[in-house]
Scaffold this motif. Sequence first.
Motif, short mmCIF file in Angstrom:
data_model
loop_
_atom_site.label_atom_id
_atom_site.label_comp_id
_atom_site.label_asym_id
_atom_site.label_seq_id
_atom_site.Cartn_x
_atom_site.Cartn_y
_atom_site.Cartn_z
N SER A 180 0.83 -1.20 0.00
CA SER A 180 0.00 0.00 0.00
C SER A 180 0.87 1.26 0.00
CB SER A 180 -0.92 -0.01 1.21
OG SER A 180 -1.69 1.16 1.28
N TYR A 181 1.92 1.24 0.79
CA TYR A 181 2.81 2.41 0.92
C TYR A 181 3.46 2.75 -0.42
CZ TYR A 181 6.47 5.41 2.88
OH TYR A 181 7.31 6.48 3.17
N THR A 213 -8.06 -5.97 5.49
CA THR A 213 -8.64 -4.69 5.90
C THR A 213 -8.10 -3.52 5.08
OG1 THR A 213 -7.00 -4.66 7.68
CG2 THR A 213 -9.20 -5.40 8.24
N ASP A 214 -6.85 -3.62 4.63
CA ASP A 214 -6.30 -2.55 3.80
C ASP A 214 -7.04 -2.50 2.46
OD1 ASP A 214 -4.10 -0.55 3.18
OD2 ASP A 214 -3.72 -2.02 1.60
N PHE A 215 -7.32 -3.66 1.88
CA PHE A 215 -8.05 -3.75 0.62
C PHE A 215 -9.48 -3.21 0.79
CE2 PHE A 215 -10.87 -6.17 -2.22
CZ PHE A 215 -10.32 -5.82 -3.46
N GLU A 228 -7.78 2.25 6.71
CA GLU A 228 -7.74 0.98 7.43
C GLU A 228 -8.12 1.18 8.91
OE1 GLU A 228 -4.91 -2.98 7.69
OE2 GLU A 228 -3.97 -1.03 7.31
N ALA A 229 -7.72 2.31 9.47
CA ALA A 229 -8.05 2.59 10.87
C ALA A 229 -9.57 2.63 11.08
CB ALA A 229 -7.42 3.91 11.30
#
Length: 630
Positions: free
Chosen positions: A384-385, A460-462, A471-472
């Motif tokens: 992601s980064y 969760t990122d997806f 995501e948070a």
Amino acid sequence: MQRALQILQKYWHHDTFRPIQDTIIQSVLEGNDTFGLLPTGGGKSLCFQVPAMVNDGLCLVISPLVALMKDQVNNLQSRDIKAIALTGAIKADELINLLDNCQFGNYKFLYLSPERLEQDWVLDRIKALPISLIAIDEAHCVSQWGHDFRPSYLKIKNLKSNFPKIPFVALTASATPQVKDDIIALLGLENPKVFQQSFARNNLGYFIIPAEDKIYKLNQILQKNPESAIIYVRNRKNCHEYASHLEVLGHKTTFYHAGLSVKEKENNMNSWMRDEKTVMIATSAFGMGIDKPNVKTVIHINLPENLESYYQEAGRAGRNGEKAFAILISSPSDIIMAESQFIAVLPDTIFLKDVFIKLCNYFRIAYGEGINEEFSFNLNQFCSYYKLPILKTYNALQFLNRQSIISLSQEFSEKAQVQFLIESKEVIRYSSLNPDDEPIVSTILRTYPGIYDLQTNINTDFIAKKSNSTEAKVLILLEKLQKMEIIDYFSQKNESKITFLEVREDDRTINRISKHLEKQNLVKKNQLQSVVNYVSNKDTCKSKMLLQYFGETIANDCGVCSYCSNKNTKSYNSEEIRNKIVQLLTENPMNSRALIETLHIEESEILKVLKQLLEHDMIGINTKNQYIIK
């Protein structure tokens, strides 16, 4: 051999050895280096386990898969045989204690990965052990032309200098002639006795069945063959989708994939093994150690990555010796999908270098530094980064791991497990009352269709990206839904550990290993092309094609595969088919499926004639999507 037979009867409760097992065991007991090629179901493990039990001392088993090691160790322990596996997750202190146990605890088997042999202190400790036999399982991993090359296998040959009088036994279930020669040479086997069981399965018919609607075709096959079956699908999502479809159609199904908990895997497996469920729908994660004799049909919904894997998976049918079927259902889009799944995700040298540099920068490792530095690592966050594709990046990291540039301590895991506890209509009601939560909830439900039925690993990122959130916020909402007892939520905090095994040298590091990457990619492309040729070829017996791939030549066709069956089936010319269709439609309107089921003629031939009749305006289509005479 009398002692070997007594051990087989005492610990494994078999009265006789399978074909070739006894000759391999005899060779090992005579102290010979030995190579055994036993196709799936041939009982490879007994070829080193039995002679190890005959002799005094410890058998060192080198195996590439943690799951495979654990499975064999558990199996031995269940028979009151002392065995240990040194997996990558074991810490140094515990490792020392386990090696002490091997030296003083009268153990018979020590399993470890080839990477463990690269640790000098581990190798020094092994040299002091009373080794009586060295077994190399999945020996095809030593060959760069094999379907699962592991560079660390190349260093096994060094054990010859440490144990010059100890026999080596190398075993594999799948190897082409080139790979077989590689295994013998690269492991340094001295004047080995070579034993090879034929790949021919006379009771197994290999079928390629074209179909646009795979669910419809599956239902047909399972209705015709209602006995125990395995259906291999592409991914976890497909497992749940196909299970749901087939349940609606009246088939007793269960599923198996890497995302299930240990308990779920065990329950699903047991229900299938006991024939409470007839159909097992699975990804390639299913298969290790599976020996269910009465599997009638193994069906592949998608093209496999290589013929080695296909042969092993298909070979799980018909182990009781009765007539069985290995079926691959194909559609025109399958080749494009397979290239996307297996080839498009292969990292080239440029991508590999980019990932390695970003990885070093991510952990602030300066040029010329970093050796033996260890970090917690989250693949999703890293990708992601840097906006990197996850699967292609994962493959790049795995390649760096296999080349011993880095070490990955465990497989990557998703961050959360979720199961919805309330009915779907209640979830919809919640979303309408909480519009701010609706995008995240809807995204989860669309992405994971089986989430009402069982605990499901979610990314969760997806989810955050798909719902235009963070995501948070996703994690906060999951905790909120859990407190409201809308979901069952388990957060997985364990991240992978990544260790840098060399100093950072960017170009020099990657250029040194790039030739191995190019060769690996070429192997994978050639292997997929062999699958495409196998599926596309309509002029050769399927059994003969598989045997030729593995270096065997037979004169006669098998007589039972899809090619042989079609060859023996009465052929119809277009005019005959047209007359039959016109006659049937004169009596009643019918759709294409009804015509196929009535005429028992190949689907492609009927569709071709229907197209001609439509073009010549001899037939039309009514509002029920049925063909009618004009």
